[in-house]
Design a protein around this motif. Structure first.
Motif, PDB file in Angstrom:
ATOM      1  N   CYS A 169       3.865  -0.224   2.360  1.00 43.79           N
ATOM      2  CA  CYS A 169       3.762  -1.481   3.096  1.00 43.79           C
ATOM      3  C   CYS A 169       4.771  -1.477   4.231  1.00 43.79           C
ATOM      4  N   ALA A 170       4.734  -2.501   5.053  1.00 42.57           N
ATOM      5  CA  ALA A 170       5.691  -2.634   6.154  1.00 42.57           C
ATOM      6  C   ALA A 170       7.032  -3.121   5.609  1.00 42.57           C
ATOM      7  N   PRO A 171       8.148  -2.709   6.235  1.00 37.90           N
ATOM      8  CA  PRO A 171       9.460  -3.172   5.764  1.00 37.90           C
ATOM      9  C   PRO A 171       9.577  -4.689   5.757  1.00 37.90           C
ATOM     10  N   GLN A 172       8.998  -5.349   6.782  1.00 35.37           N
ATOM     11  CA  GLN A 172       9.125  -6.808   6.835  1.00 35.37           C
ATOM     12  C   GLN A 172       8.385  -7.493   5.697  1.00 35.37           C
ATOM     13  N   LEU A 173       7.314  -6.868   5.198  1.00 37.83           N
ATOM     14  CA  LEU A 173       6.600  -7.441   4.052  1.00 37.83           C
ATOM     15  C   LEU A 173       7.454  -7.319   2.797  1.00 37.83           C
ATOM     16  N   LEU A 174       8.092  -6.181   2.614  1.00 39.99           N
ATOM     17  CA  LEU A 174       8.925  -5.979   1.425  1.00 39.99           C
ATOM     18  C   LEU A 174      10.147  -6.887   1.443  1.00 39.99           C
ATOM     19  N   GLU A 175      10.633  -7.248   2.632  1.00 45.15           N
ATOM     20  CA  GLU A 175      11.790  -8.139   2.732  1.00 45.15           C
ATOM     21  C   GLU A 175      11.496  -9.508   2.139  1.00 45.15           C
ATOM     22  N   GLY A 176      10.244  -9.856   2.021  1.00 47.50           N
ATOM     23  CA  GLY A 176       9.886 -11.138   1.418  1.00 47.50           C
ATOM     24  C   GLY A 176      10.034 -11.157  -0.090  1.00 47.50           C
ATOM     25  N   PRO A 178      13.065 -10.232  -2.229  1.00 50.82           N
ATOM     26  CA  PRO A 178      14.461  -9.766  -2.339  1.00 50.82           C
ATOM     27  C   PRO A 178      14.763  -9.068  -3.652  1.00 50.82           C
ATOM     28  N   ALA A 179      14.111  -9.498  -4.726  1.00 48.02           N
ATOM     29  CA  ALA A 179      14.364  -8.889  -6.035  1.00 48.02           C
ATOM     30  C   ALA A 179      13.486  -7.658  -6.266  1.00 48.02           C
ATOM     31  N   GLY A 180      12.686  -7.310  -5.276  1.00 50.92           N
ATOM     32  CA  GLY A 180      11.776  -6.174  -5.433  1.00 50.92           C
ATOM     33  C   GLY A 180      10.367  -6.645  -5.756  1.00 50.92           C
ATOM     34  N   MET A 181       9.397  -5.929  -5.311  1.00 54.33           N
ATOM     35  CA  MET A 181       8.001  -6.281  -5.550  1.00 54.33           C
ATOM     36  C   MET A 181       7.613  -5.934  -6.987  1.00 54.33           C
ATOM     37  N   THR A 182       6.824  -6.795  -7.620  1.00 56.18           N
ATOM     38  CA  THR A 182       6.359  -6.568  -8.988  1.00 56.18           C
ATOM     39  C   THR A 182       4.845  -6.368  -8.990  1.00 56.18           C
ATOM     40  N   MET A 183       4.329  -5.965 -10.153  1.00 53.80           N
ATOM     41  CA  MET A 183       2.886  -5.776 -10.272  1.00 53.80           C
ATOM     42  C   MET A 183       2.149  -7.101 -10.110  1.00 53.80           C
ATOM     43  N   VAL A 253       7.252   1.737   4.080  1.00 57.14           N
ATOM     44  CA  VAL A 253       8.157   1.954   2.949  1.00 57.14           C
ATOM     45  C   VAL A 253       7.351   1.936   1.657  1.00 57.14           C
ATOM     46  N   LYS A 254       7.977   2.463   0.599  1.00 57.17           N
ATOM     47  CA  LYS A 254       7.345   2.501  -0.723  1.00 57.17           C
ATOM     48  C   LYS A 254       7.942   1.388  -1.586  1.00 57.17           C
ATOM     49  N   PRO A 255       7.175   0.345  -1.911  1.00 56.21           N
ATOM     50  CA  PRO A 255       7.733  -0.745  -2.709  1.00 56.21           C
ATOM     51  C   PRO A 255       7.898  -0.404  -4.185  1.00 56.21           C
TER      52      PRO A 255
END
Length: 296
Positions: A169-176, A178-183, A253-255
């Motif tokens: 995904c894009a870095p700006q999407l992952l920034e949303g 903060p605790a890390g993306m979950t399933m 980036v790889k979430p």
């Protein structure tokens, strides 16, 4: 003493009429009159001593003898076409025609060919996009870069690259997150995929223990999917071998840490006959050495 053979133009008229089930349509293809096609077919039948067609009010239809002879003529014309192409290639410089899926041609084949050119500046090449399955019958292709598990055994092959699958995904999407993306988060984000590789998400989710996706969007053009991901429009399954530039530059980036080996690899395929072409032989030898060096 060589025995008399039917004229080539009679064989071509017969093959075209058989393929179209029509003297009129065959005449359009060969730029002759329907009467001329009928005359050539009749001449061939007299030469063979057997009728090949059933004449009907709205066209013609091969009889059993015609079907049997068509197989002979098709094989003859295919062999003549292929050998003529090989003869021409051996006696004049022709470009190497390399076919692949659009994204594979753009991101894998093009850099390889450009590297090949640095060692062989006198060789020309043409890249043909949107080729899925290998088909060398027309004589218009020299090498096909095929994506699959086991290459077809009838073709000489070189494995160019294997890869892993992981969401990107894009870095700006992952920034949303903060605790890390979950399933669970993945279920709420548009999941993007390439229509040709529509089972990639299922393969990764099974390994990750995730649920089937509900919010998804498919693309027939891989570059459009990647552009959408870069703009923050969703999360996609990435083929790491094709996204090396974006991942190294940080554009993607790889979430998740989980990467699974793809069951499929990229293989170069050709035929033993085509390898008689000097340019193809040089490219094949170079590619074999280059892939061996990459594996070390």
């Amino acid at each position: 003493m060589r025995r008399r053979l039917p004229p080539l133009y009679s064989l071509r008229a017969f093959e075209a009429a058989a393929r179209h089930s029509s003297f009129s349509k065959a005449s359009n293809e060969l730029n002759l009159t329907a009467a001329a096609i009928a005359h050539q077919v009749k001449k061939l039948e007299m030469e063979l001593g057997v009728e090949l067609f059933q004449r009907r009010p709205r066209g013609v239809e091969l009889n059993e003898a015609g079907k049997e002879y068509l197989r002979i003529v098709e094989r003859l014309l295919d062999d003549l076409t292929r050998e003529t192409q090989l003869f021409k290639a051996q006696h004049r410089a022709q470009p190497i025609r390399i076919a692949a899926l659009h994204v594979v041609s753009e991101r894998l084949v093009r850099p390889l060919v450009q590297a090949f050119f640095s060692d062989h500046p006198d060789v020309r090449a043409e890249l043909i996009a949107d080729m899925v399955e290998p088909d060398f019958r027309s004589g218009n292709l020299d090498v096909v870069v095929w994506h699959g598990e086991i290459p077809p055994p009838q073709y000489p092959s070189i494995r160019i690259m294997s890869e892993t699958l992981t969401p990107v995904c894009a870095p700006q999407l992952l920034e949303g997150f903060p605790a890390g993306m979950t399933m669970d988060d993945v279920q709420k984000i548009p999941a993007l995929y390439d229509l040709y590789w529509d089972d990639d998400w299922t393969t990764w989710l099974e390994a990750a223990g995730g649920r089937d996706l509900q919010n998804s969007l498919g693309f027939s053009l891989y570059s459009a999917m990647i552009q959408t991901v870069r703009e923050g429009g969703g999360i996609a399954i990435g083929h790491t071998g094709l996204l090396e530039k974006e991942l190294k530059s940080g554009q993607l980036v790889k979430p998740f840490d989980l990467e699974i080996p793809s069951r499929k690899s990229y293989f170069a395929l050709t035929t033993n006959e085509i390898l008689r072409k000097p340019g193809v032989a040089a490219f094949w030898e170079w590619l074999a050495e280059a892939t061996q060096a990459m594996d070390k």
